[in-house]
Motif scaffolding. Structure first.
Motif, PDB file in Angstrom:
ATOM      1  N   ILE A 227       0.871  -1.175   0.000  1.00  0.00           N
ATOM      2  CA  ILE A 227       0.000   0.000   0.000  1.00  0.00           C
ATOM      3  C   ILE A 227       0.909   1.226   0.000  1.00  0.00           C
ATOM      4  O   ILE A 227       1.783   1.361   0.864  1.00  0.00           O
ATOM      5  CB  ILE A 227      -0.892   0.030   1.256  1.00  0.00           C
ATOM      6  CG1 ILE A 227      -1.691  -1.271   1.364  1.00  0.00           C
ATOM      7  CG2 ILE A 227      -1.812   1.235   1.257  1.00  0.00           C
ATOM      8  CD1 ILE A 227      -2.124  -1.605   2.768  1.00  0.00           C
ATOM      9  N   THR A 228       0.699   2.098  -0.965  1.00  0.00           N
ATOM     10  CA  THR A 228       1.439   3.365  -1.007  1.00  0.00           C
ATOM     11  C   THR A 228       0.444   4.498  -0.781  1.00  0.00           C
ATOM     12  O   THR A 228      -0.568   4.595  -1.485  1.00  0.00           O
ATOM     13  CB  THR A 228       2.155   3.539  -2.362  1.00  0.00           C
ATOM     14  OG1 THR A 228       3.035   2.429  -2.572  1.00  0.00           O
ATOM     15  CG2 THR A 228       2.970   4.826  -2.371  1.00  0.00           C
ATOM     16  N   ASN A 229       0.736   5.313   0.233  1.00  0.00           N
ATOM     17  CA  ASN A 229      -0.205   6.397   0.575  1.00  0.00           C
ATOM     18  C   ASN A 229       0.081   7.640  -0.269  1.00  0.00           C
ATOM     19  O   ASN A 229       1.052   7.672  -1.045  1.00  0.00           O
ATOM     20  CB  ASN A 229      -0.165   6.689   2.075  1.00  0.00           C
ATOM     21  CG  ASN A 229       1.183   7.254   2.525  1.00  0.00           C
ATOM     22  OD1 ASN A 229       1.988   7.723   1.719  1.00  0.00           O
ATOM     23  ND2 ASN A 229       1.427   7.213   3.825  1.00  0.00           N
TER      24      ASN A 229
ATOM     25  N   PRO B 244      -8.374   1.016  -4.860  1.00  0.00           N
ATOM     26  CA  PRO B 244      -8.704   1.898  -3.733  1.00  0.00           C
ATOM     27  C   PRO B 244      -9.809   2.892  -4.068  1.00  0.00           C
ATOM     28  O   PRO B 244      -9.799   3.520  -5.130  1.00  0.00           O
ATOM     29  CB  PRO B 244      -7.384   2.623  -3.443  1.00  0.00           C
ATOM     30  CG  PRO B 244      -6.331   1.829  -4.120  1.00  0.00           C
ATOM     31  CD  PRO B 244      -6.976   1.175  -5.282  1.00  0.00           C
TER      32      PRO B 244
ATOM     33  N   TYR C 297      -4.022   6.729  -3.278  1.00  0.00           N
ATOM     34  CA  TYR C 297      -3.486   5.465  -2.776  1.00  0.00           C
ATOM     35  C   TYR C 297      -3.221   4.514  -3.940  1.00  0.00           C
ATOM     36  O   TYR C 297      -3.975   4.472  -4.915  1.00  0.00           O
ATOM     37  CB  TYR C 297      -4.460   4.810  -1.792  1.00  0.00           C
ATOM     38  CG  TYR C 297      -4.536   5.530  -0.472  1.00  0.00           C
ATOM     39  CD1 TYR C 297      -3.796   5.119   0.617  1.00  0.00           C
ATOM     40  CD2 TYR C 297      -5.340   6.656  -0.338  1.00  0.00           C
ATOM     41  CE1 TYR C 297      -3.854   5.801   1.822  1.00  0.00           C
ATOM     42  CE2 TYR C 297      -5.412   7.351   0.858  1.00  0.00           C
ATOM     43  CZ  TYR C 297      -4.660   6.915   1.933  1.00  0.00           C
ATOM     44  OH  TYR C 297      -4.717   7.609   3.118  1.00  0.00           O
TER      45      TYR C 297
ATOM     46  N   ILE D 117      -9.749   0.078   1.628  1.00  0.00           N
ATOM     47  CA  ILE D 117      -8.526   0.889   1.722  1.00  0.00           C
ATOM     48  C   ILE D 117      -8.585   1.796   2.942  1.00  0.00           C
ATOM     49  O   ILE D 117      -7.549   2.134   3.533  1.00  0.00           O
ATOM     50  CB  ILE D 117      -8.303   1.718   0.430  1.00  0.00           C
ATOM     51  CG1 ILE D 117      -6.935   2.426   0.452  1.00  0.00           C
ATOM     52  CG2 ILE D 117      -9.416   2.745   0.244  1.00  0.00           C
ATOM     53  CD1 ILE D 117      -5.761   1.494   0.461  1.00  0.00           C
TER      54      ILE D 117
ATOM     55  N   ASP E 243      -5.597   1.904   5.445  1.00  0.00           N
ATOM     56  CA  ASP E 243      -4.930   3.175   5.753  1.00  0.00           C
ATOM     57  C   ASP E 243      -4.757   3.330   7.268  1.00  0.00           C
ATOM     58  O   ASP E 243      -3.686   3.710   7.753  1.00  0.00           O
ATOM     59  CB  ASP E 243      -5.747   4.336   5.191  1.00  0.00           C
ATOM     60  CG  ASP E 243      -5.268   5.677   5.703  1.00  0.00           C
ATOM     61  OD1 ASP E 243      -4.152   6.091   5.329  1.00  0.00           O
ATOM     62  OD2 ASP E 243      -6.005   6.317   6.492  1.00  0.00           O
TER      63      ASP E 243
END
Length: 636
Positions: free
Chosen positions: A281-283, A309, A314, A548, A552
């Motif tokens: 997961i990349t914010n 997402p 994201y 998501i 998060d």
């Protein structure tokens, strides 16, 4: 079943090698490692095939086998796509057969726990070597008569990775050969990574239908359901499967090797072999974290692994959707994970462009579909694709019934456990490191199941021991992936109930023991429940892309953000700490912990765990249960 020395003969005038009287149709038997030569020779003499075919994993090989299966009618080409095929099994052979799946060790309690008297153990089925020898002696001699024996060299994990393991499967099923090419790394390169005296996982599979057939073959799908048996020998790293051609029973690199046998290897060597997806997961800030997540079959693992997402900014990348092998790095202490598989073997019904567009896009070519329906124009169809398929479309169901979509709602195109089998490399969001031999670093581990009542959306464990307890008491509504019928909430600790190849109490202790090494950077552990219902049996949480929002929150917790409150059952999100913009959900119902429900649940959980594992249930888990009882009693 004893070792047998079989003479190897090379007949130069026809350029055919022979094993006894059995010709080697393709491949150089002499070039195989000594241990492989010896074992294959034993299997040839035992199974008496008409020939031996040593596979190399090439496209030419796949094309040849596919052509044969098309001619035979086992496969049908789906004309709408590139290199996609459909097959239908015998209706008696559609799922895992847990009741016929055995672990064989000299000592019973190496395989299964000391269940309490009167309790039926569901954490594995043991059979003694002598009893199993009788069962196999009744099945295996001559079981491949009239059929080709395929020798499949395969790697679980990237070829040559220190985290990978090698297997060799012999089978009389062309369907299995094609599917193993997708699900594992089949290559003649395997032989160079297998030293001549090195051990490998031995996998024998037969459909149990020697020719000439003694019984009618349905759907061009040879099988022998009355005598189906799946056998694991963890001490000697061997799997024998007879009578079933269905995925998990015949693709022996999957649950049999990657979980049951690998789990025992992991226990011996100090790592994990788990029923888990791996994803990153990349914010919006560009921070990437990897998580592993464990759910019982058909509870949304593939959907989560390929999440689209619902919140902007994201990005999700998939490393694997079903199995994770994980080790703590001896230098850094990080928990690093690889996906030992090379493909996805997903449940088709319910998969569509809304629930999992990435899975749909992955299987648009080079894929095999089992027990799904076919549209008149050569497309696949299953329940869940109604909104993407014009009403009135003619469907041919997996049972051979023709009907028009929308005209009769009682008609079903597909078996509830119908599957797609497709290469992971085709996934639009496959991670660039999905085949990194070093694996990826895991920051959080998530467990979850289908819990229609009582269980909040997300719980964070207080610490590692409490997290292992959360995993131990995992429960879920049953699904179509196994033999069970009807909806009932069943215990499925770690989502591994059918997949542990040794004493389950020792398996739980194995998890607990990783806390003893101070160098190990233990990930946080969480429990999620996307499936809680309201009083009208409607889902309280939208799920799918909106998950998501929970992920998060989990990632922020791994960064140490103060967004959790204490509760009797774990740490829960502070009100407002999960982004609910654009949603209409009842926070209080989603996160509520009904005291009476939980007090009853913990009593039932304790009884079940104690009945199933008896004195093998680790003391730390008993202590966690008592602590939870006390917290619940003291709660307002």
């Amino acid at each position: 079943m004893e070792d047998i020395n079989v003479p190897f003969v090379e007949v130069h005038y026809v350029s055919i090698q022979k094993l006894g009287d059995i010709p080697v149709i393709k491949g150089d038997f002499h070039s195989l490692p000594n241990t492989v030569q010896k074992w294959v020779a034993q299997m040839v003499q035992l199974c008496t095939p008409r020939g031996v075919y040593i596979c190399d994993g090439s496209e030419e090989e796949a094309d040849m086998v596919t052509h044969k299966l098309l001619e035979r009618g086992t496969l049908t080409k789906l004309e709408k796509y590139e290199n996609n095929y459909i097959c239908w099994t015998d209706p008696r052979d559609v799922a895992r057969v847990e009741s016929k799946t055995f672990i064989v060790t000299d000592e019973k309690y190496a395989s299964v726990p000391h269940s309490r008297e009167g309790a039926k153990c569901v954490l594995g089925i043991w059979m003694s070597p002598d009893e199993m020898k009788k069962e196999l002696d009744d099945r295996l001699p001559g079981c491949m008569a009239g059929r080709m024996l395929y020798v499949i060299p395969f790697s679980m994990g990237p070829i040559g990775s220190p985290l990978s393991k090698i297997g060799v499967q012999v089978t009389d099923s062309n369907y299995v050969l094609l599917s193993m090419r997708i699900m594992t790394r089949v290559s003649s390169e395997i032989w160079s990574h297998l030293k001549h005296d090195e051990e490998f996982v031995k996998c024998l599979h037969s459909m149990g239908c020697p020719r000439p057939h003694a019984q009618k073959v349905v759907n061009n799908w040879p099988c022998n359901p009355e005598k189906t048996i799946i056998v694991h020998f963890p001490d000697i790293r061997k799997v024998i499967s007879y009578g079933s051609g269905y995925g998990g029973n015949s693709l022996l690199g999957k649950k049999c090797f990657a979980l049951r046998i690998a789990g025992r290897i992991a226990y011996d060597e100090g790592w994990f072999a788990e029923h888990m997806l791996i994803m990153s997961i990349t914010n919006p800030k560009g921070e990437e974290k990897f998580i592993a997540a464990s759910f019982p079959s058909a509870c949304g693992k593939t959907n989560l692994a390929m999440l689209m997402p619902a919140m902007p900014g994201y990005s999700i990348k998939c490393v694997g959707d079903d199995i994770a092998w994980m080790r703590f790095d001896k230098e850094t202490g990080e928990l690093r994970a690889i996906n030992p598989e090379a493909g996805f073997f997903g449940v088709a019904p319910g998969t569509n462009m809304k629930t999992n567009p990435n899975a749909m896009l992955t299987c648009m070519k080079n894929s095999i579909f089992t027990n799904v329906g076919e549209t008149a124009d050569g497309g696949f169809f299953w329940e869940g694709l109604e909104d993407e398929t014009p009403p009135g479309t003619e469907i041919l169901s997996w049972t051979g019934e023709r009907y028009k979509l929308g005209e009769d709602k009682t008609k079903k195109s597909s078996h509830p456990n119908a599957r797609f089998c497709c290469p992971a490399r085709q996934c639009p969001i496959i991670h660039s490191k999905w085949e990194d031999p070093a694996g990826v670093p895991i920051s959080a581990i998530i467990f979850g199941g289908r819990r229609p009542e009582g269980v909040p959306l997300v719980i964070e464990a207080f610490d590692w021991k409490h997290g292992v307890f959360l995993a131990s008491q995992l429960k879920s509504e049953t699904t179509a992936a196994a033999e069970h019928t009807g909806k009932q909430v069943m215990h499925d600790p770690f989502a591994m109930r059918p997949f542990v190849g040794y004493n389950f109490g020792r398996y739980i202790q194995h998890w607990l023991d990783f806390e003893k090494d101070p160098k190990n950077k233990l990930p946080k552990i969480f429990h999620v429940n996307w499936f809680r219902l309201d009083e009208n049996n409607k889902f309280l949480w939208p799920g799918f892309g909106d998950n998501i929002r929970v992920l998060d929150w989990i990632i922020r917790r791994t960064n140490g953000e103060d967004i959790a409150d204490l509760s009797p059952v774990g740490l829960l999100p502070k009100k407002g700490s999960i982004n609910l913009d654009g949603l209409s959900v009842d926070w209080d119902k989603l996160l509520s912990i009904p005291k009476d429900y939980w007090l009853s649940d913990i009593e039932e959980t304790y009884k079940w765990l104690d009945d199933q594992m008896g004195d093998d249930l680790p003391q730390e888990i008993r202590e966690q249960i008592e602590k939870q009882k006390q917290r619940l009693v003291e709660a307002k």
